[in-house]
Design an enzyme around this catalytic site. Structure first.
Site, PDB file in Angstrom:
ATOM      1  N   HIS A 131      24.851  44.695  17.160  1.00  0.00           N
ATOM      2  CA  HIS A 131      23.685  43.918  17.563  1.00  0.00           C
ATOM      3  C   HIS A 131      22.388  44.598  17.158  1.00  0.00           C
ATOM      4  CE1 HIS A 131      21.858  40.683  19.877  1.00  0.00           C
ATOM      5  NE2 HIS A 131      21.034  41.556  20.416  1.00  0.00           N
ATOM      6  N   HIS A 149      21.539  34.629  22.172  1.00  0.00           N
ATOM      7  CA  HIS A 149      21.838  35.155  23.510  1.00  0.00           C
ATOM      8  C   HIS A 149      23.148  34.525  23.956  1.00  0.00           C
ATOM      9  CE1 HIS A 149      19.606  37.281  26.969  1.00  0.00           C
ATOM     10  NE2 HIS A 149      19.654  38.069  25.926  1.00  0.00           N
ATOM     11  N   ARG A 178       8.566  37.245  23.349  1.00  0.00           N
ATOM     12  CA  ARG A 178       7.957  38.575  23.223  1.00  0.00           C
ATOM     13  C   ARG A 178       8.004  39.073  21.784  1.00  0.00           C
ATOM     14  NH1 ARG A 178      10.739  38.870  28.009  1.00  0.00           N
ATOM     15  NH2 ARG A 178      12.429  40.139  27.177  1.00  0.00           N
ATOM     16  N   GLU A 204      18.017  46.586  30.352  1.00  0.00           N
ATOM     17  CA  GLU A 204      17.375  45.516  29.588  1.00  0.00           C
ATOM     18  C   GLU A 204      16.617  44.579  30.516  1.00  0.00           C
ATOM     19  OE1 GLU A 204      19.984  43.648  26.765  1.00  0.00           O
ATOM     20  OE2 GLU A 204      20.637  45.557  25.909  1.00  0.00           O
TER      21      GLU A 204
END
Length: 759
Positions: free
Chosen positions: A59, A105, A126, A322
């Protein structure tokens, strides 16, 4: 001094010993662990093991995909920022620029659909506003199993609510996207989120730390234990035990996100900071390590200074959390007070937690104890890169040469069309986007429900068009052609609004790259994307690779989603996709060929996915795009709609049915008796040949449309006319006909998903 050996880190009290089992639990191979020991010259601490696990996960590191991604075209006259930053940036007129990015996601949404989808939207927002851009549009690309299964309905409803709630609260319109349903996604839904933002090119900021002595500040929400191991979770297959990973799904707070957005943009414009990055995948670890590596500097962080919301958090947990709505800012050493004042204005804290150093080390302490000390550049750049075996699955090759065996006679053309319009993959997605706010910010020109969304640029005559596209059936059957098709369809959708395609971002969703058949799909799909992007002058500005989308039922269908941005030179001439005026002339651009392989018709009528999917002629696609853009700029078209899933029959029906909030559609009188005369009625109506569009225009402009099509070398067939409101859709064929009230089609099309969801 980058790469030289430091004094070394020591274990934090209470940390477990490093054992082969612990290494395995961190998804690191024995060879990778030996590589880590060689880099450090010692055993890693527990915190260091967690850092390598996160940053060397697929990832974050793209260790299986990096060589393939390097084959993408990434430069061009409009490219301001290509891959390697939080988002790609393309140049617009008058000093403006557009930043955009798409990411997955998937795994979080599979175990906690609401928060998984919501935090996916938060993270992509973001990524865009850390470039200095104000987000102006969200899009999504979603895949679920059949809605007949209760769990799929639960996941679908939760994901849609999560996307809607987060975007609506932050105040960013959702302008488009796509949703598909197939059995291959039942165990592993795909949730891809895209964000688009606008900025002045001179205000662009990057995430490269620099300036020895400059201060690192944590801005925004406090750090909790949610999301720990999120990056590594995204790099493993889903199993029956994956529900136990629910605590590792982040929890979002869109109201804090809105404050963070405004604070970040003010900080960027203030001149007090030199870099900013979202604490996204792998949290503080990735943001700080990647910023340092980009700038060729070191960083030192005192983890005891990081604001936490839970007592007793360890260095390992703080580094890998996270938790959402957090930024890492590098401030000029003499501007810390000013940064804190801006954060306080937006009811946020900005806490100094570290500094930029000259020695090139990534170092984390707990007060005076060093718990992490890694050569910074090597941490990012020395991740192993793999070149997996690639080989097509013989079963797919066999499937490509197969045809369905009808168990019963084919239905009439109008019955077949009704069944296609009732299929959730083709039916109206109004049920979804009516849960989204598509008009907030008051700049929306074309809302969801058409080919692409369009938003105006304030105080300018131009705007931008945005879309996401992928047909996974094509990619499954022929990954190279499927990759080309994803880009080509996105370009057609953008061009139908009158916009010139500028560039793409991609979200490449596949199974395990360690399986030769999957890596073959990935490699060939990327080759197709690259070739199409070169032909259509749409460079790749960044994106996301999402591997390991597998569950006990197998890998998902290969789904390389393309997000595209285009420039509408005159937003007042943006073209919608539905008929708008009785008496207008209907044209069909492009040729129809007998290409039912991989079609929605075969899947819908026969439950069969097979055959050779339609081939993409990139020169033809380029000519059609040029024609659609030129016609829109000349003000010739009243509407334009591309032909894709369901072919010409579905396209014509959608043109007739009108938008989701129109009280009624328009009748259409279409004559296809002299069109594609060598084809069967089913080929004419439902072939999914590429390079086609249906347009309407005022009668007095028909000759100009025909002349422009000839000039661009695009076949144009004058097919009929728009009828009265709430009239009849009539399609005459050489053998058979369709004749149904448009109201009947609207009823089926707009109620297909609500009916299945119990609404």
């Amino acid at each position: 001094m980058t790469g030289s050996r430091g004094k070394g880190a020591t274990p934090f009290p209470g940390d477990p010993p490093i054992t082969p089992r612990l290494v395995q639990e961190h998804n690191l191979t024995e060879a990778e662990y030996r590589r880590i020991e060689g880099m450090l010259g010692r055993r890693p601490t527990f915190a260091e093991l967690g850092i390598f696990s996160a940053l060397w996960s697929e990832h974050c590191s793209y260790k299986h995909s990096k060589p393939i991604l390097k084959t993408f075209p990434t430069t061009g006259p409009h490219v301001v920022q290509g891959p390697g930053e939080n988002a790609g940036v393309l140049r617009l007129p008058d000093g403006w620029a557009v930043a955009f990015k798409i990411e997955s996601h998937n795994h979080p949404s599979a175990v906690e659909p609401y928060q998984g989808a919501a935090t996916g939207a938060g993270g992509i927002l973001r990524d865009v506003f850390t470039m200095g851009a104000r987000p102006v549009a969200l899009l999504n690309s979603l895949r679920f199993g059949p809605l007949e299964e209760p769990r799929n309905r639960y996941l679908f409803a939760g994901v849609v609510r999560g996307i809607g709630d987060y975007g609506n609260c932050v105040g960013v319109p959702t302008l488009g996207g796509e949703v598909d349903f197939a059995s291959g996604y039942s165990g592993n839904p795909l949730v891809n989120a895209m964000c688009v933002g606008l900025l002045k090119e001179r205000e662009l900021i990057t995430a490269a730390a620099h300036g020895v002595g400059n201060v690192l500040l944590a801005v925004g929400a406090r750090t909790g234990r949610d999301g720990i191991h999120g990056a590594s979770f995204a790099s493993e297959e889903l199993t029956h035990e994956s529900e136990q990973r629910r605590p590792q799904v982040q929890v979002g707070d869109p109201f804090t996100e809105k404050l963070l957005l405004e604070a970040s943009l003010e900080l960027i414009h203030s001149g007090h900071i030199v870099a900013i990055q979202d604490m996204g995948a792998a949290g503080l670890t990735s943001s700080s390590a990647e910023m340092a590596a980009r700038g060729g500097v070191g960083v030192e962080i005192d983890l005891s200074l990081v604001p936490t919301r839970e007592p007793g958090m360890t260095p390992y947990e703080i580094l890998l959390s996270e938790s959402q709505e957090r930024m890492l800012v590098v401030a000029k050493a003499d501007r810390v007070a000013e940064v804190q004042a801006i954060a306080a204005k937006w009811e946020l804290t900005a806490t100094p937690i570290g500094r930029v150093t000259a020695d090139g080390y990534y170092r984390a302490t707990w007060k005076q104890q060093v718990v992490v000390e890694i050569p910074g550049q090597r941490l990012i750049e020395d991740c192993p890169v793999y070149h997996p075996e690639a080989a097509e699955d013989p079963a797919i090759a066999k499937l490509r040469s197969a045809c369905p065996s009808p168990a019963s006679p084919l239905p009439s053309p109008d019955e077949a069309l009704l069944r296609l319009l009732d299929h959730p993959s083709l039916a109206s997605k109004r049920w979804l986007f009516e849960q989204y706010d598509s008009t907030v910010q008051a700049s929306t020109v074309i809302a969801p429900g058409g080919d692409a969304g369009v938003v105006r640029v304030r105080n300018a005559e131009f705007g931008i068009a945005v879309t996401t596209d992928c047909n996974s059936r094509y990619v499954l059957l022929n990954p190279y052609e499927g990759g080309k098709a994803a880009v080509a369809e996105a370009a057609r959708n953008i061009a139908c609004t009158g916009a010139r395609p500028l560039g793409i971002t991609d979200c490449l969703n596949f199974g395990s790259p360690e399986r030769p058949a999957v890596f073959y799909q990935f490699r060939e799909a990327c080759r197709g994307i690259a070739d199409a992007c070169r032909a259509l002058s749409t460079p790749v500005t960044g994106g996301n690779v999402s591997f390991y989308n597998e569950s006990p039922t197998g890998a998902v269908d290969p789904t390389p989603v393309v997000g595209m941005v285009g420039l509408v030179s005159r937003v007042d001439r943006a073209v919608p996709s539905h008929a708008r005026q009785p008496g207008d002339v209907v044209f069909i651009f492009g040729d129809t060929r007998p290409e039912l392989g991989g079609s929605a018709l075969w899947e819908c009528l026969h439950g069969f996915v097979g055959g050779e999917p339609p081939a993409v002629d990139l020169a033809t696609e380029r000519r059609l795009v040029d024609l659609l853009v030129a016609g829109a700029e000349a003000g010739l078209f009243r509407s334009a709609h591309d032909c894709s899933q369901g072919g010409l029959g579905v396209a014509v029906a959608e043109v007739a049915m009108g938008g989701p909030y129109q009280p009624a559609g328009f009748g259409l009188d279409i004559d296809l008796t002299s069109y594609a005369i060598r084809l069967t009625p089913y080929d004419v109506l439902f072939s999914e040949s590429h390079g086609r569009a249906v347009i309407t225009c005022p009668p007095e402009r028909a000759s100009a449309v025909l002349a422009l099509a000839q000039e661009h070398g695009v076949p144009a067939h004058r097919a009929g006319a728009v009828g009265p409101e709430n009239g009849v859709l009539r399609v005459r064929l050489r053998d058979g006909a369709i004749e149904q009230p448009v109201a009947r089609f609207r009823e089926v099309y707009f109620e297909a998903i609500p009916r299945r969801m119990g609404d």
